[in-house]
Scaffold this motif. Structure first.
Motif, PDB file in Angstrom:
ATOM      1  N   ARG A 204       0.836  -1.203   0.000  1.00 30.40           N
ATOM      2  CA  ARG A 204       0.000   0.000   0.000  1.00 30.40           C
ATOM      3  C   ARG A 204       0.870   1.252   0.000  1.00 30.40           C
ATOM      4  NH1 ARG A 204      -5.146   0.540   0.337  1.00 30.40           N
ATOM      5  NH2 ARG A 204      -5.428  -1.679   0.821  1.00 30.40           N
ATOM      6  N   ASP A 205       1.975   1.190   0.725  1.00 27.83           N
ATOM      7  CA  ASP A 205       2.912   2.324   0.725  1.00 27.83           C
ATOM      8  C   ASP A 205       3.505   2.532  -0.669  1.00 27.83           C
ATOM      9  OD1 ASP A 205       2.464   2.690   3.404  1.00 27.83           O
ATOM     10  OD2 ASP A 205       4.238   1.555   4.039  1.00 27.83           O
ATOM     11  N   GLU A 206       3.819   1.425  -1.331  1.00 19.93           N
ATOM     12  CA  GLU A 206       4.382   1.530  -2.675  1.00 19.93           C
ATOM     13  C   GLU A 206       3.358   2.107  -3.642  1.00 19.93           C
ATOM     14  OE1 GLU A 206       6.955  -1.025  -5.960  1.00 19.93           O
ATOM     15  OE2 GLU A 206       6.029  -2.061  -4.267  1.00 19.93           O
ATOM     16  N   LEU A 207       2.082   1.741  -3.457  1.00 18.47           N
ATOM     17  CA  LEU A 207       1.028   2.299  -4.309  1.00 18.47           C
ATOM     18  C   LEU A 207       0.978   3.815  -4.165  1.00 18.47           C
ATOM     19  CD1 LEU A 207      -1.428   2.041  -6.178  1.00 18.47           C
ATOM     20  CD2 LEU A 207      -2.836   1.644  -4.149  1.00 18.47           C
ATOM     21  N   ARG A 208       1.135   4.294  -2.942  1.00 18.43           N
ATOM     22  CA  ARG A 208       1.137   5.743  -2.721  1.00 18.43           C
ATOM     23  C   ARG A 208       2.307   6.393  -3.462  1.00 18.43           C
ATOM     24  NH1 ARG A 208       1.777   5.682   2.401  1.00 18.43           N
ATOM     25  NH2 ARG A 208       4.033   6.031   2.300  1.00 18.43           N
ATOM     26  N   ASP A 209       3.479   5.760  -3.400  1.00 17.38           N
ATOM     27  CA  ASP A 209       4.657   6.316  -4.086  1.00 17.38           C
ATOM     28  C   ASP A 209       4.478   6.292  -5.611  1.00 17.38           C
ATOM     29  OD1 ASP A 209       5.796   6.645  -1.614  1.00 17.38           O
ATOM     30  OD2 ASP A 209       6.969   4.786  -1.695  1.00 17.38           O
ATOM     31  N   LEU A 210       3.902   5.197  -6.110  1.00 20.03           N
ATOM     32  CA  LEU A 210       3.678   5.093  -7.555  1.00 20.03           C
ATOM     33  C   LEU A 210       2.656   6.126  -8.022  1.00 20.03           C
ATOM     34  CD1 LEU A 210       3.582   1.209  -7.983  1.00 20.03           C
ATOM     35  CD2 LEU A 210       5.320   2.758  -8.890  1.00 20.03           C
ATOM     36  N   SER A 211       1.638   6.363  -7.210  1.00 20.59           N
ATOM     37  CA  SER A 211       0.619   7.357  -7.562  1.00 20.59           C
ATOM     38  C   SER A 211       1.231   8.746  -7.628  1.00 20.59           C
ATOM     39  CB  SER A 211      -0.525   7.331  -6.544  1.00 20.59           C
ATOM     40  OG  SER A 211      -1.170   6.070  -6.535  1.00 20.59           O
ATOM     41  N   ALA A 212       2.143   9.011  -6.701  1.00 20.38           N
ATOM     42  CA  ALA A 212       2.825  10.314  -6.712  1.00 20.38           C
ATOM     43  C   ALA A 212       3.688  10.446  -7.962  1.00 20.38           C
ATOM     44  CB  ALA A 212       3.672  10.462  -5.457  1.00 20.38           C
ATOM     45  N   ALA A 213       4.390   9.378  -8.307  1.00 24.18           N
ATOM     46  CA  ALA A 213       5.229   9.399  -9.511  1.00 24.18           C
ATOM     47  C   ALA A 213       4.388   9.570 -10.765  1.00 24.18           C
ATOM     48  CB  ALA A 213       6.051   8.112  -9.595  1.00 24.18           C
ATOM     49  N   MET A 214       3.210   8.943 -10.769  1.00 22.24           N
ATOM     50  CA  MET A 214       2.298   9.074 -11.901  1.00 22.24           C
ATOM     51  C   MET A 214       1.835  10.524 -12.050  1.00 22.24           C
ATOM     52  SD  MET A 214      -1.451   7.261 -12.402  1.00 22.24           S
ATOM     53  CE  MET A 214      -2.126   8.172 -10.998  1.00 22.24           C
ATOM     54  N   THR A 215       1.494  11.145 -10.935  1.00 20.73           N
ATOM     55  CA  THR A 215       1.047  12.536 -10.966  1.00 20.73           C
ATOM     56  C   THR A 215       2.165  13.456 -11.462  1.00 20.73           C
ATOM     57  OG1 THR A 215      -0.450  12.125  -9.118  1.00 20.73           O
ATOM     58  CG2 THR A 215       0.094  14.426  -9.587  1.00 20.73           C
ATOM     59  N   MET A 216       3.377  13.204 -10.988  1.00 22.38           N
ATOM     60  CA  MET A 216       4.522  14.013 -11.419  1.00 22.38           C
ATOM     61  C   MET A 216       4.752  13.878 -12.916  1.00 22.38           C
ATOM     62  SD  MET A 216       6.103  15.635  -8.874  1.00 22.38           S
ATOM     63  CE  MET A 216       7.837  15.728  -9.315  1.00 22.38           C
ATOM     64  N   LYS A 217       4.645  12.639 -13.415  1.00 20.84           N
ATOM     65  CA  LYS A 217       4.905  12.434 -14.842  1.00 20.84           C
ATOM     66  C   LYS A 217       3.801  13.032 -15.698  1.00 20.84           C
ATOM     67  CE  LYS A 217       6.146   9.012 -18.310  1.00 20.84           C
ATOM     68  NZ  LYS A 217       6.351   7.600 -18.648  1.00 20.84           N
ATOM     69  N   LYS A 218       2.546  12.876 -15.243  1.00 21.35           N
ATOM     70  CA  LYS A 218       1.430  13.425 -16.028  1.00 21.35           C
ATOM     71  C   LYS A 218       1.528  14.929 -16.152  1.00 21.35           C
ATOM     72  CE  LYS A 218      -2.400  10.140 -15.648  1.00 21.35           C
ATOM     73  NZ  LYS A 218      -3.768   9.947 -15.135  1.00 21.35           N
ATOM     74  N   GLY A 219       1.849  15.591 -15.044  1.00 21.58           N
ATOM     75  CA  GLY A 219       1.933  17.051 -15.075  1.00 21.58           C
ATOM     76  C   GLY A 219       3.294  17.561 -15.476  1.00 21.58           C
ATOM     77  N   LYS A 220       4.291  16.635 -15.495  1.00 24.65           N
ATOM     78  CA  LYS A 220       5.671  16.991 -15.829  1.00 24.65           C
ATOM     79  C   LYS A 220       6.179  18.099 -14.905  1.00 24.65           C
ATOM     80  CE  LYS A 220       6.824  17.035 -20.211  1.00 24.65           C
ATOM     81  NZ  LYS A 220       6.850  17.364 -21.653  1.00 24.65           N
ATOM     82  N   TYR A 221       5.762  18.025 -13.609  1.00 23.38           N
ATOM     83  CA  TYR A 221       6.177  19.047 -12.658  1.00 23.38           C
ATOM     84  C   TYR A 221       7.684  19.005 -12.472  1.00 23.38           C
ATOM     85  CZ  TYR A 221       1.224  18.761 -11.518  1.00 23.38           C
ATOM     86  OH  TYR A 221      -0.138  18.735 -11.585  1.00 23.38           O
ATOM     87  N   GLY A 222       8.286  20.177 -12.488  1.00 22.76           N
ATOM     88  CA  GLY A 222       9.710  20.263 -12.217  1.00 22.76           C
ATOM     89  C   GLY A 222      10.585  19.962 -13.419  1.00 22.76           C
ATOM     90  N   THR A 223       9.984  19.614 -14.561  1.00 22.35           N
ATOM     91  CA  THR A 223      10.807  19.274 -15.720  1.00 22.35           C
ATOM     92  C   THR A 223      10.581  20.227 -16.876  1.00 22.35           C
ATOM     93  OG1 THR A 223       9.109  17.803 -16.617  1.00 22.35           O
ATOM     94  CG2 THR A 223      10.720  16.829 -15.104  1.00 22.35           C
ATOM     95  N   THR A 224       9.503  20.998 -16.873  1.00 22.78           N
ATOM     96  CA  THR A 224       9.251  21.941 -17.956  1.00 22.78           C
ATOM     97  C   THR A 224       9.594  23.350 -17.493  1.00 22.78           C
ATOM     98  OG1 THR A 224       6.962  22.109 -17.214  1.00 22.78           O
ATOM     99  CG2 THR A 224       7.417  20.555 -18.980  1.00 22.78           C
TER     100      THR A 224
END
Length: 492
Positions: A204-224
């Motif tokens: 469940r903890d890993e799911l939370r981390d993966l969800s955060a990574a998914m959100t970061m990739k979708k929005g491309k936060y910090g990379t554009t």
């Protein structure tokens, strides 16, 4: 049909070669050059397949993939369709020698091709597909890895394997998607694993981390460079996400139907394309879509009498009933007070038993050399209490090393249910001797059935000893606790 497909394929490739020739050598990408060379093998494979020389066609496809390992549309996907047609013709699975020879490889590419060779000869055996996924991910063939992962995921969703097998499969998918930075897919696979083990805290903890990574990739936060850059890239990003998302959106599913239907309308009415259209309809997961899938297959079978269509029709009907059973089971868990739901579940289970019996009887008759169908037919005959017919099926299916132990377990069960307790004891003992992992689920099942056979043959001391050992390792296994209490209470 296959001849027409080959001729049209030739024409398309000739047109592609004409365009390629117009490019200067300096403009050519090395990958394009490799793919062009590989297409000669793919084209030859299609030609050979029309003569039903499927094994040679498989080798040709693999020769082409050795040159262009990530050639999905030209190589991997057509090879997969060839494998399904080959299976439909009743061709043999890989031999023991082939399995030993092809299970390893010195490089990721060699491992992938070896696994794909085995998968081409046994397309329903998911461990081969998982080996392809592992090797393709390791080598960086991401398009191939994504494609095979989708096949594994779709099969895992409807699998009737044990929860442990399904859990491990979803975990492997999650890890593969994570390695490919496909976080949306990794989240979905992780959620499926959690449905099986909802109390798994680390997962469940890993799911939370993966969800955060998914959100970061979708929005491309910090990379554009700016929020506007992120929005500007959204259309292209969404398109890639549609291609990679395991749980496809309704729009993508409808598009799959449109493309599959267009192939038929354009004159490519091959067995492969008909099966593709039927699958696209069924994957809509709507009542109308499933009806359309059944209609396509029924019409194709009526015209050709090719059992491949009837086999897929049976698979769809079984899949549909299993989906209904899972949905109703979840509803019962949420509404335990509803007395009508268990009766509906019982009716659905009875209907599934009848459909499976009919399906596997036809499969066994059409593929008499496929021992897997003999096993499945025998399994359904047990449910129908037709033990005398089931026993010969298991006597045949145990000749397959992969089915030997489970076939002996089922055969022993038939003798036990017939009232031939001593024969059942002999067979269960032999099955246990052949069981490599004495702590596996099948080993527990054999011990339990052996104890039942001892109990039925009036040997309670031996039965109690086996029940006790089972309880010591897995107290919740079936009704072991109750049987121990009963034997002790009655002084046996």
């Amino acid at each position: 049909m296959l001849y027409k497909l080959v001729e049209n394929s030739k024409m398309r490739r000739q047109q592609q070669r004409i365009k390629t020739v117009k490019m200067s050598e300096m403009e050519k990408d090395p990958c394009d050059i490799a793919l062009e060379k590989a297409r000669a093998f793919f084209e030859r494979a299609e030609e050979v397949a029309t003569t039903n020389n499927f094994d040679y066609a498989i080798e040709l496809y693999l020769d082409g993939l050795r040159l262009a390992p990530d050639a999905l549309e030209d190589g991997h996907a057509p090879l997969r369709q060839l494998a399904l047609i080959r299976q439909g013709k009743g061709c043999k699975k890989p031999s023991m020698v082939e399995r030993v020879k092809r299970l390893k490889g010195k490089t990721p590419l060699e491992k992938m091709l070896n696994a794909e060779y085995l998968m081409a000869k046994d397309p329903d055996h998911l461990p081969y597909a998982e080996s392809v996924l592992t090797a393709a991910t390791e080598a960086g063939y991401l398009r191939t890895a994504e494609w095979i992962a989708h096949i594994i995921f779709e099969a895992a969703k409807v699998s009737d394997k044990s929860d442990k097998v399904r859990f491990d499969r979803f975990i492997r998918l999650k890890d593969a998607y994570k390695k490919m930075a496909m976080f949306t897919n990794a989240v979905v696979a992780c959620q499926c694993a959690l449905e099986i083990r909802p109390k798994d805290g680390p997962l469940r903890d890993e799911l939370r981390d993966l969800s955060a990574a998914m959100t970061m990739k979708k929005g491309k936060y910090g990379t554009t460079e700016s929020f506007r850059d992120s929005i500007r890239d959204r259309d292209a990003q969404d398109k890639l996400q549609d291609q990679g998302n395991v749980i496809r959106s309704d729009e993508v599913k409808i598009e799959a139907v449109r493309k599959a239907r267009k192939k038929i309308e354009d004159g490519y009415e091959t067995a492969t394309n008909i099966l593709e259209l039927a699958s696209a309809f069924f994957n809509l997961e709507t009542p109308q879509g499933q009806q359309d899938a059944i209609r396509v297959l029924e019409n194709a079978y009526a015209k050709s009498k090719d059992f491949t269509f009837l086999k897929r029709l049976g698979e769809f009907r079984i899949k549909k009933l299993k989906q209904q059973i899972r949905s109703l089971t979840r509803q019962i868990q949420k509404e335990p007070q509803d007395e009508h739901l268990p009766k509906q579940l019982q009716q659905l289970q009875h209907q599934l038993d009848e459909v499976e019996l009919d399906h596997f009887e036809k499969c066994e008759g059409n593929y008499p050399t496929d021992l897997r169908f003999k096993y499945e037919y025998g399994r359904t005959l047990i449910k129908a209490q037709r033990f005398d017919q089931a026993i010969p099926m298991f006597q045949e299916s145990r000749k397959d090393p992969r089915l030997k132990v489970v076939s002996m377990d089922k055969m022993g069960l038939c003798f036990l249910l017939k009232g031939w307790e001593d024969d059942a004891v002999d067979i269960f003992q032999q099955a246990l001797e052949n069981c490599v992992n004495k702590d596996s689920t099948i080993a527990k099942d054999i011990r339990y059935n052996l104890a039942r056979a001892y109990e039925a043959s009036d040997k309670p001391d031996r039965a109690l000893e086996l029940y006790r050992k089972l309880a010591q390792t897995d107290f919740s296994y079936k009704d072991v606790g109750q049987r121990i209490d009963f034997l002790r209470k009655n002084g046996k």
